[in-house]
Write a protein that holds these residues in place. Structure first.
Motif, mmCIF file in Angstrom:
data_model
loop_
_atom_site.group_PDB
_atom_site.id
_atom_site.type_symbol
_atom_site.label_atom_id
_atom_site.label_comp_id
_atom_site.label_asym_id
_atom_site.label_seq_id
_atom_site.Cartn_x
_atom_site.Cartn_y
_atom_site.Cartn_z
ATOM 1 N N LEU A 350 119.495 4.222 52.507
ATOM 2 C CA LEU A 350 120.742 3.459 52.505
ATOM 3 C C LEU A 350 121.222 3.209 51.077
ATOM 4 N N GLU A 351 120.298 2.895 50.189
ATOM 5 C CA GLU A 351 120.674 2.684 48.793
ATOM 6 C C GLU A 351 121.178 3.983 48.169
ATOM 7 N N LYS A 352 120.510 5.086 48.494
ATOM 8 C CA LYS A 352 120.946 6.378 47.962
ATOM 9 C C LYS A 352 122.321 6.752 48.513
ATOM 10 N N LEU A 353 122.562 6.454 49.790
ATOM 11 C CA LEU A 353 123.871 6.746 50.394
ATOM 12 C C LEU A 353 124.954 5.899 49.742
ATOM 13 N N THR A 354 124.633 4.675 49.403
ATOM 14 C CA THR A 354 125.603 3.818 48.712
ATOM 15 C C THR A 354 125.936 4.394 47.343
ATOM 16 N N ASP A 355 124.930 4.901 46.638
ATOM 17 C CA ASP A 355 125.172 5.538 45.337
ATOM 18 C C ASP A 355 126.084 6.750 45.486
ATOM 19 N N ARG A 356 125.815 7.556 46.502
ATOM 20 C CA ARG A 356 126.642 8.742 46.718
ATOM 21 C C ARG A 356 128.082 8.358 47.027
ATOM 22 N N ASN A 357 128.261 7.344 47.840
ATOM 23 C CA ASN A 357 129.610 6.912 48.187
ATOM 24 C C ASN A 357 130.346 6.370 46.961
ATOM 25 N N ASP A 358 129.625 5.587 46.126
ATOM 26 C CA ASP A 358 130.263 5.060 44.923
ATOM 27 C C ASP A 358 130.640 6.189 43.966
ATOM 28 N N ALA A 359 129.746 7.182 43.839
ATOM 29 C CA ALA A 359 130.050 8.313 42.960
ATOM 30 C C ALA A 359 131.257 9.089 43.471
ATOM 31 N N THR A 360 131.358 9.267 44.786
ATOM 32 C CA THR A 360 132.504 9.970 45.367
ATOM 33 C C THR A 360 133.788 9.187 45.132
ATOM 34 N N ARG A 361 133.710 7.869 45.319
ATOM 35 C CA ARG A 361 134.909 7.036 45.108
ATOM 36 C C ARG A 361 135.340 7.071 43.645
#
Length: 755
Positions: A350-361
């Motif tokens: 979940l933390e890694k997915l949050t990082d990916r989403n922030d990087a995409t944004r």
């Protein structure tokens, strides 16, 4: 050696059912760091300090002995064999958990070995005192040559042979019996004269007043026997204290708390890094001010410094702990983080997915309506959003499963402890059930909104296929910046709350009356203090005996051989004597004895006060530990609530910052304060858990019921206190006072809540 066998037997005689002692020799184990493989009698010389060695080789003007160097020389004081017995992994690192830490401490700790040797040294006087009352044999022989006058005519040369064999016996009444057979034979070379004489002697001495009878004569033996019992009990209590210090706050669990603090600092630093990157991206699109970026950067720099400090603290504490275990600080060890998994409040995925989403944004924020991305630039963003969206249902299902586990546990606890609905514990469980219901609704909303997320992704795909970059960019930006971010934040908060409540602590149910009774009947140091009162009482009687007059009965007999015959075995009555008499010495000078007697009376009163002080101190410790246990339990529950509140504050601060129509430094400050509160709450959670676990150990230790086996494991952890209660041995009136406590209600002047 016989001395070791005697000492081990004496110690074994004093092992009591209320404590457990390992079967351990006084020598360090062969795989211990303290093992010595050299000959204990005439072993090689250990390496010496060069400056000090000069004074052994040549003390003053004398030449030193060669014996020391003839025995050989050791290369080092410490043998290095023990390293091969360490439980190392493939990289040569020793993994540490509770069990291995205790095993290493019992094997290598110098303090523990000193305590073992202390018991052994206390057993040696007992064997000596027992030997005083055994029959003791003596024997010897002598050969002498005597020449008088040199080589003149009147010179004589004589050869004499003497031998003797005797036995003595000491009695508990103070009497002493001596029997001795002696023989002397002489040869004169000049005159050819020979002689032989033997004497068989018996002597018996019995004091009738001073130093007479058992209470005086048996005192040294009695005291030695009791001192060994005290030493064995002290060692048994030391093993319990050693366990608490090795595993508790000042040991393994304290090290776990420092390790978890590093994890918390790392998670906080990662959150600050993501927020810094987001603020920089917002600043480049004029959605955030330079002041806001500086705010986040300053906090990020402080977070890096805090992490470095935490890592330095951990390394220092780890080195200190290695020394506590008896290991060198240079040894490579690694803390087993298995027990810290329960403090992993969010799934790493979940933390890694949050990082990916922030990087995409952040990547999408590089574009604007005036500078739209090309189709080739949009397709990687679309693929990343599609991959992230596929993981949402799986993570949501996992959080839902954890939530169901927690809910089932709450319901089971409610059914098992159903009672007064207004009870504080019942109210708290009801509050937790209501929270579980609210979180279940949040999970349902996330699952219900998932089709809308899929639809938004489909909108972006359709726009990309239709070559509409503005529509595709807006759809992906809305999906990453709002929808997916909101889902991930909700999952983050829900999982944090669920996992916080999944952290379990073992409850302690005991009333103050029960705890006091257990301490009074099981504390070994209190039993020792009680025994020392009787020791002081006996010493007053011994001191009083020395004030009396000396009156001794003396009996003796000598059986000699016939002086006219050369036969060492021909006894004759003419050469025999019999003696009997009384010896009296009046008590005319007893000043020193009088002072000793008065001093012994004062020592007895001191012993009584020491016992009362020890008992009061033990009861004080028990009451204090009960309060601390209750406080630490409450502190742990408060830490749970604070962490949940802090997680919600972070979520809300992020929502406010994203929904702001213009840059606002107050919103950034609120987010940074929320992140700092979350860090403090996480640290407080592990600290309060460690304090509670240590308080549980300290309570069992204070009650005298903590049992540790050979390997250092706490073997009665989790047992109810009823197992240690024996109503038949309880004092009068105990049943009336204790029964309410056994039902969970404390009685007495001050009520201690059931934990």
């Amino acid at each position: 050696m016989q001395a070791d066998c005697d000492a081990e037997q004496l110690v074994a005689e004093r092992t009591e059912p209320i404590f457990f002692l390992p079967d351990r020799s006084v020598q360090a184990a062969a795989h211990s760091r303290m093992a010595d493989f050299s000959d204990p009698d005439c072993g090689p010389l250990p390496p010496d300090d060069p400056a000090a060695a000069r004074f052994m080789d040549c003390p003053y003007k004398a030449k030193g002995s060669r014996v020391w160097h003839e025995r050989g020389q050791l290369a080092d004081i410490e043998f290095e064999h023990w390293r091969s017995f360490l439980p190392q992994d493939d990289e040569g690192v020793v993994p540490l958990n509770r069990q291995t830490a205790m095993e290493l401490a019992l094997l290598h700790s110098r303090d523990y070995q000193t305590q073992v040797e202390g018991v052994y040294l206390q057993a040696l006087p007992v064997s000596l005192q027992r030997f005083q009352f055994d029959a003791q044999w003596t024997g010897g022989a002598g050969l002498a040559f005597l020449q008088r006058g040199g080589h003149t005519a009147g010179s004589t040369r004589t050869l004499s042979l003497t031998d003797g064999l005797g036995v003595s016996k000491r009695f508990a009444t103070g009497g002493q019996l001596l029997a001795d057979f002696s023989n002397a034979m002489t040869w004169e070379y000049n005159g050819g004269v020979s002689s032989a004489a033997s004497v068989l002697s018996f002597q018996f001495l019995q004091p009738l007043m001073r130093r007479a009878f058992r209470e005086v004569q048996l005192e040294p033996l009695t005291q030695a026997e009791r001192n060994l019992l005290y030493s064995v009990r002290d060692f048994a209590r030391f093993r319990r204290t050693f366990f608490v210090s090795t595993v508790g706050t000042n040991g393994y669990l304290g090290l776990l708390a420092v390790a978890q603090a590093i994890r918390n600092e790392e998670a906080n630093l990662e959150s600050l890094r993501r927020n810094l990157e987001e603020h920089i991206a917002l600043y480049e699109t004029n959605q955030a001010s330079q002041f806001q970026v500086d705010q986040v950067y300053q906090e990020y720099a402080q977070g890096r410094l805090s992490l470095m400090r935490a890592q330095a603290t951990y390394n220092t504490e780890l080195d200190r702990y290695k020394l506590q275990l008896g290991l060198p600080s240079t040894l490579h060890v690694k803390l087993n983080s298995e027990e810290l998994k329960q403090f992993e409040l969010n799934d790493p995925r979940l933390e890694k997915l949050t990082d990916r989403n922030d990087a995409t944004r952040i990547g999408l924020l590089q574009f604007s309506e005036d500078e739209l991305p090309s189709m080739s630039e949009l397709r990687p963003f679309y693929a990343e959003c599609e991959a992230m969206l596929d993981l949402i249902p799986e993570l949501t299902s996992e959080v839902k499963s954890e939530l169901e586990t927690w809910t089932a546990r709450l319901k089971a606890d409610t059914e098992r402890t159903s009672g007064d609905p207004d009870d504080e514990a019942s109210v708290e469980r009801q509050r937790e059930l209501e929270l579980a219901e609210r979180l279940t609704k949040v999970i349902s909303e996330i699952l219900a909104e998932f089709p809308a997320d899929v639809e938004q992704l489909e909108t972006a795909r359709t726009a990309i296929d239709a070559d509409k970059p503005l529509l595709a960019w807006e759809a992906l930006n809305l999906l990453c910046g709002d929808q997916l971010r909101e889902r991930l934040d909700s999952l983050f908060v829900v999982q944090t709350q669920v996992r916080v409540y999944l952290i379990q602590t073992k409850p302690v149910e005991i009333s103050e009356d029960t705890a006091i009774w257990l301490a009074e009947n099981n504390r070994l140091d209190l039993k020792n203090q009680q025994g020392r009162v009787v020791d002081a009482y006996r010493r007053t009687e011994v001191a009083a005996d020395l004030l009396e007059a000396d009156l001794d009965l003396v009996l003796g007999a000598d059986l000699g051989t016939d002086p006219g015959r050369i036969n060492p075995l021909r006894f004759d009555s003419s050469a025999s004597t019999l003696r009997a008499g009384l010896q009296f010495d009046g008590p005319l000078n007893r000043m020193a004895e009088r002072n000793d007697y008065r001093a012994s009376q004062i020592e007895y009163q001191r012993a009584r006060r020491n016992y009362m002080a020890a008992r009061d101190s033990i009861l004080f410790d028990v009451r204090k530990i009960l309060r601390n246990l209750n406080l630490n339990r409450f502190s742990f529950e408060i830490s749970r609530q604070q962490l949940i509140t802090a997680a919600r504050q972070v979520e809300q601060a992020q929502i406010d910052l994203r929904n702001a129509e213009q840059s606002d430094s107050n919103l950034t400050r609120n987010l940074l304060q929320a992140l700092q509160s979350l860090l403090q709450a996480r640290n407080s959670l592990i600290a309060s858990w460690v304090s509670y676990e240590t308080s549980r150990m300290q309570l069992h230790q204070a009650l005298g019921i903590l049992q540790v086996d050979d390997s250092g494991s706490w073997i009665n952890d989790g047992q109810t206190f009823d197992n240690f209660l024996d109503i038949n041995d309880a004092p009068l009136g105990f049943e009336r006072e204790l029964d309410p406590g056994l039902d969970g209600d404390a009685s007495g002047d001050e009520e201690v809540p059931v934990l």
